[in-house]
Write a protein that holds these residues in place. Structure first.
Motif, short mmCIF file in Angstrom:
data_model
loop_
_atom_site.label_atom_id
_atom_site.label_comp_id
_atom_site.label_asym_id
_atom_site.label_seq_id
_atom_site.Cartn_x
_atom_site.Cartn_y
_atom_site.Cartn_z
N ARG A 157 0.84 -1.21 0.00
CA ARG A 157 0.00 0.00 0.00
C ARG A 157 0.87 1.25 0.00
O ARG A 157 0.62 2.20 -0.74
CB ARG A 157 -0.91 0.00 1.23
N LYS A 158 1.91 1.23 0.82
CA LYS A 158 2.81 2.39 0.94
C LYS A 158 3.51 2.66 -0.39
O LYS A 158 3.54 3.79 -0.88
CB LYS A 158 3.84 2.13 2.05
N PHE A 159 4.05 1.60 -1.02
CA PHE A 159 4.81 1.78 -2.27
C PHE A 159 3.91 2.26 -3.41
O PHE A 159 4.30 3.11 -4.21
CB PHE A 159 5.50 0.47 -2.66
N VAL A 160 2.68 1.70 -3.49
CA VAL A 160 1.75 2.12 -4.54
C VAL A 160 1.38 3.59 -4.34
O VAL A 160 1.33 4.37 -5.30
CB VAL A 160 0.48 1.23 -4.56
N ASN A 161 1.15 3.99 -3.09
CA ASN A 161 0.83 5.40 -2.79
C ASN A 161 1.96 6.33 -3.22
O ASN A 161 1.73 7.41 -3.77
CB ASN A 161 0.53 5.59 -1.30
N LEU A 162 3.21 5.91 -2.98
CA LEU A 162 4.37 6.71 -3.39
C LEU A 162 4.40 6.85 -4.91
O LEU A 162 4.68 7.93 -5.45
CB LEU A 162 5.67 6.06 -2.90
N ALA A 163 4.11 5.74 -5.61
CA ALA A 163 4.10 5.77 -7.08
C ALA A 163 3.00 6.68 -7.60
O ALA A 163 3.20 7.44 -8.56
CB ALA A 163 3.92 4.35 -7.63
N LEU A 164 1.83 6.62 -6.97
CA LEU A 164 0.71 7.47 -7.39
C LEU A 164 1.06 8.96 -7.20
O LEU A 164 0.76 9.78 -8.07
CB LEU A 164 -0.56 7.13 -6.60
N LYS A 165 1.69 9.29 -6.07
CA LYS A 165 2.04 10.69 -5.80
C LYS A 165 3.06 11.22 -6.80
O LYS A 165 2.98 12.35 -7.26
CB LYS A 165 2.61 10.82 -4.38
N GLY A 166 4.04 10.39 -7.16
CA GLY A 166 5.12 10.88 -8.02
C GLY A 166 4.90 10.72 -9.51
O GLY A 166 5.55 11.41 -10.31
N TYR A 167 3.98 9.81 -9.91
CA TYR A 167 3.93 9.47 -11.34
C TYR A 167 2.53 9.50 -11.96
O TYR A 167 2.37 9.20 -13.13
CB TYR A 167 4.51 8.07 -11.57
N LEU A 168 1.51 9.84 -11.20
CA LEU A 168 0.14 9.77 -11.73
C LEU A 168 -0.04 10.63 -12.98
O LEU A 168 -0.76 10.27 -13.91
CB LEU A 168 -0.88 10.18 -10.66
N ASP A 169 0.66 11.80 -13.01
CA ASP A 169 0.53 12.70 -14.17
C ASP A 169 1.09 12.09 -15.46
O ASP A 169 0.82 12.58 -16.55
CB ASP A 169 1.23 14.04 -13.89
N GLU A 170 1.88 11.01 -15.32
CA GLU A 170 2.47 10.37 -16.51
C GLU A 170 1.46 9.47 -17.24
O GLU A 170 1.70 9.05 -18.37
CB GLU A 170 3.66 9.48 -16.09
N ILE A 171 0.35 9.16 -16.57
CA ILE A 171 -0.63 8.23 -17.16
C ILE A 171 -1.38 8.92 -18.30
O ILE A 171 -2.03 9.94 -18.11
CB ILE A 171 -1.65 7.75 -16.09
N LYS A 172 -1.26 8.35 -19.49
CA LYS A 172 -1.96 8.86 -20.67
C LYS A 172 -3.06 7.86 -21.05
O LYS A 172 -2.93 6.66 -20.80
CB LYS A 172 -1.01 9.01 -21.86
N ASP A 173 -4.11 8.37 -21.70
CA ASP A 173 -5.20 7.47 -22.08
C ASP A 173 -4.87 6.71 -23.35
O ASP A 173 -4.27 7.26 -24.27
CB ASP A 173 -6.51 8.23 -22.25
N ASN A 174 -5.23 5.42 -23.37
CA ASN A 174 -5.03 4.62 -24.59
C ASN A 174 -6.34 4.44 -25.36
O ASN A 174 -6.36 3.83 -26.42
CB ASN A 174 -4.42 3.25 -24.25
N LEU A 175 -7.45 4.94 -24.80
CA LEU A 175 -8.74 4.88 -25.49
C LEU A 175 -9.07 6.26 -26.04
O LEU A 175 -8.88 7.27 -25.36
CB LEU A 175 -9.86 4.44 -24.54
N PRO A 176 -9.58 6.32 -27.28
CA PRO A 176 -9.91 7.63 -27.85
C PRO A 176 -11.07 8.29 -27.12
O PRO A 176 -11.91 7.61 -26.53
CB PRO A 176 -10.27 7.30 -29.30
#
Length: 682
Positions: A157-176
């Motif tokens: 839970r801790k590691f996923v939360n860290l990833a979400l805080k630092g990298y969520l803006d990197e997520i791009k949509d693959n559906l039009p």
């Protein structure tokens, strides 16, 4: 520009070398891997009224400490701490195992929140989680991850939360955008955050809906693109025939076609007239009329100047097919021949010569059809009955007897639509989901083993009326592992019981092919009136005179198998019966018996079977062709699967998909999975 999601997990501040090594052992190497490592369930910490909670359910309650805690030790270093809590109008016990140190923290009138399994009879919660204080409403749903080694759920839970805080803006949509708007789907970024940190069930449902559709669409895009490539690369035979002659043949049949048969014939004819090779699966319940559809398809091939081959698993079934086709084509000038292992010497040589000269139009047979010296003049259509009984190699050899002949696979094992469009995704699937009018429903009864005497009387009554019976057993001989009746014992019992009144035959998997054919021939000719058998009679035997199917220990069989066995009777004009002898101990076993007595519809039975057994085990073994989905479930999300399949088919056949920028991520996915390597789709 390379995405930061490809960074190694130890690039996340707070994940050291040791933790990164543990994550790598779980297959999590990059930040993207970590963000897409989804929880498999959620612990629900929402407060509930104890009146609504079932026995053994997990529950979260907030209560006031009502008594001094009592601590008891048992065994080595094991303890039980019990405290009485006032929860609303309920006075319950909260039990803490091996946490004696909580005794000092529990004071009378303190408010605490506990979560754990609820024992309704003892009015007790076995505490797994505790908060010293009132319930906090923002922690209702906690993700639970599958972990291994020294990794803990808490650390995940801790590691996923860290990833979400630092990298969520990197997520791009693959559906039009068009698809997101049409189905009102949340963005990939929002869905990813929610799947790990849901505020409530409604929000989680939206995230799950998004990922279900995405997983199905990506899988179906791969299937549909492969299918398009295979189709366009497989130059086939463009069958040209006079439709009025085909219609005339259909009208000359001794019975009218059902609407389902007409629909399926139309689908097959469209395939045969196209320049691409047909690759179609025809499925229909026992007695739905697949053979008639096959005969119309074969006649279409003959009218366009080609030959047809029908390969079936057993000699006796080949003989039955050859006989029925000869009768159907009587007076039409179509020559039907039979080739099995029993056709030898001069007769065989003459048959092979006539086949090579094109004098034989339809060849029916077993795997004898694929022997080296069997050569067709102009093979245009290959039909395989009960195709799962033949190996891939056997089917390939038969196909290569002609130049790109059309291929039709037939099966009487109803496969749920969700599995058919997943496992056979690269094939076209036709379904005959309607039985001919006038067929009598097989009456099915579930009885306990102590009713054996009455069943024996019923068998005797049917045989006296000139009819026959099957008695099916799960095993050949006695087993220490399973307490089930076996075929050898049952045969001995029935042989003794009916001595002088009727002949009782025995059939099982350890007999040679010749011995099996001999037994089945005796039963077909009514020399044997009662056939004791294992499930080897499940497929491909047609004895219209058999009206009774008795199945010992019926709860040991899967639903689809029971339905297949039941389909061995009900083939003539007399009323037929299926008797399931079973004393099921489990609820699933009882449910199976109930379903069998309630419906004769093979597709309804197969859908229920899929629900009870799950997709992986539907075919009797783990099916390697089944994809692994993280979120989607083929059984419960079947509507989304159908929608995604239709969307994927439209996309791969549209010019926009291959040209417009909005579909770039989906095209990239196909390239990454190797579907489009070196391929150019027009």
């Amino acid at each position: 520009m390379v995405s930061r999601l490809l960074d190694s997990v130890d690039a996340i501040k707070g994940i050291g070398e040791e933790s990164a090594a543990l994550l790598r052992d779980m297959g999590i190497r990059t930040v993207g891997d970590l963000l897409e490592y989804f929880p498999y369930r959620y612990d629900d910490f929402k407060l509930r009224d104890l009146a609504e909670v079932k026995h053994d359910e997990r529950v979260t309650v907030e209560g006031k400490v009502h008594s001094e805690p009592s601590l008891a030790y048992f065994g080595k270093n094991r303890s039980r701490l019990t405290v009485r809590l006032l929860v609303g109008n309920y006075l319950i016990s909260a039990v803490f195992f091996n946490r004696p140190f909580y005794k000092k923290q529990l004071n009378i009138n303190d408010i605490i929140t506990v979560s754990g399994k609820w024992d309704k009879h003892r009015q007790t919660v076995s505490v797994q989680e505790v908060t010293f204080g009132p319930h906090k409403s923002n922690q209702d749903l906690e993700p639970v991850y599958s972990v291994k080694g020294n990794m803990t759920v808490k650390n995940m839970r801790k590691f996923v939360n860290l990833a979400l805080k630092g990298y969520l803006d990197e997520i791009k949509d693959n559906l039009p955008e068009r698809i997101l708007e049409e189905y009102k789907l949340v963005s990939r970024r929002e869905a990813l955050r929610t799947i790990h940190l849901p505020l409530d069930h409604a929000e989680l449902k939206k995230a799950r809906r998004r990922f279900v559709y995405e997983e199905f669409l990506l899988f179906q895009l791969k299937m549909q693109a492969l299918r398009k490539i295979q189709r366009e690369q497989s130059k086939g035979i463009e069958h040209a025939f006079q439709e009025n002659r085909l219609v005339g043949f259909m009208e000359s049949l001794p019975f009218p076609l059902t609407n389902a048969q007409v629909r399926v014939v139309r689908e097959i004819m469209e395939d045969m007239k196209s320049p691409f090779r047909m690759n179609r699966l025809l499925q229909g319940d026992v007695g739905s009329g697949k053979t008639v559809v096959a005969s119309i398809s074969m006649y279409a091939a003959i009218l366009s100047g080609y030959q047809a081959a029908l390969m079936v698993p057993t000699e006796i079934l080949a003989e039955q097919h050859a006989e029925s086709l000869t009768n159907l084509f009587e007076g039409s000038g179509v020559n039907v021949a039979l080739l099995t292992g029993s056709v030898k010497g001069k007769r065989r040589r003459e048959l092979i010569a006539r086949l090579k000269d094109g004098e034989i139009h339809i060849l029916v047979g077993t795997h004898a059809l694929i022997q080296d010296d069997v050569n067709f003049s102009r093979l245009g259509l290959v039909i395989t009955d009960e195709q799962h009984r033949f190996g891939v190699e056997q089917r390939r050899v038969l196909r290569e007897k002609g130049e790109n002949p059309d291929v039709l696979f037939m099966t009487a094992t109803p496969i749920p639509r969700t599995l058919a469009i997943t496992v056979f995704g690269e094939m076209d699937v036709s379904v005959i989901d309607e039985l001919p009018a006038g067929r009598k429903k097989i009456e099915t009864y579930w009885v306990k083993h102590e009713m054996l005497d009455r069943i024996l009387q019923f068998i005797e009554k049917e045989v006296r009326l000139g009819r026959q019976a099957y008695v099916i057993c799960p095993l050949i001989e006695e087993s220490d592992k399973l307490d089930v009746q076996n075929a050898l014992d049952v045969h001995a019992i029935l042989h003794h019981h009916f001595q002088g009144k009727m002949q009782v035959g025995l059939m099982h998997g350890r007999l040679s092919s010749e011995e099996k054919d001999h037994v089945m021939r005796e039963f077909s000719e009514n020399t044997v009136q009662v056939l004791v058998s294992t499930t080897v009679v499940e497929v491909g035997v047609n004895v219209p005179n058999a009206t009774l199917m008795v199945i010992y220990d019926a709860d040991r069989f899967g639903l689809s198998q029971l339905h297949q066995l039941r389909g061995r009777v009900g083939r003539g004009s007399d009323q037929s019966y299926c008797i399931l002898m079973a004393d099921p101990k489990s609820e699933t076993g009882k449910e199976r018996m109930k379903i069998m007595t309630e419906t004769n519809d093979g597709f309804a039975v197969s859908e229920k079977d899929l629900e009870l057994r799950g997709p992986g085990d539907f075919f009797g073994r783990k099916q390697s062709g089944l994809p692994e989905f993280k979120v989607a479930d083929m059984v419960h999300d079947y509507r989304a699967l159908e929608t995604a399949r239709n969307d994927a088919a439209k996309l791969v056949h549209s010019r926009a998909f291959w040209e417009e920028e909005q579909y770039g991520p989906l095209r990239n996915y196909l390239e990454k999975t190797g579907v489009l390597v070196g391929e150019k789709l027009d």
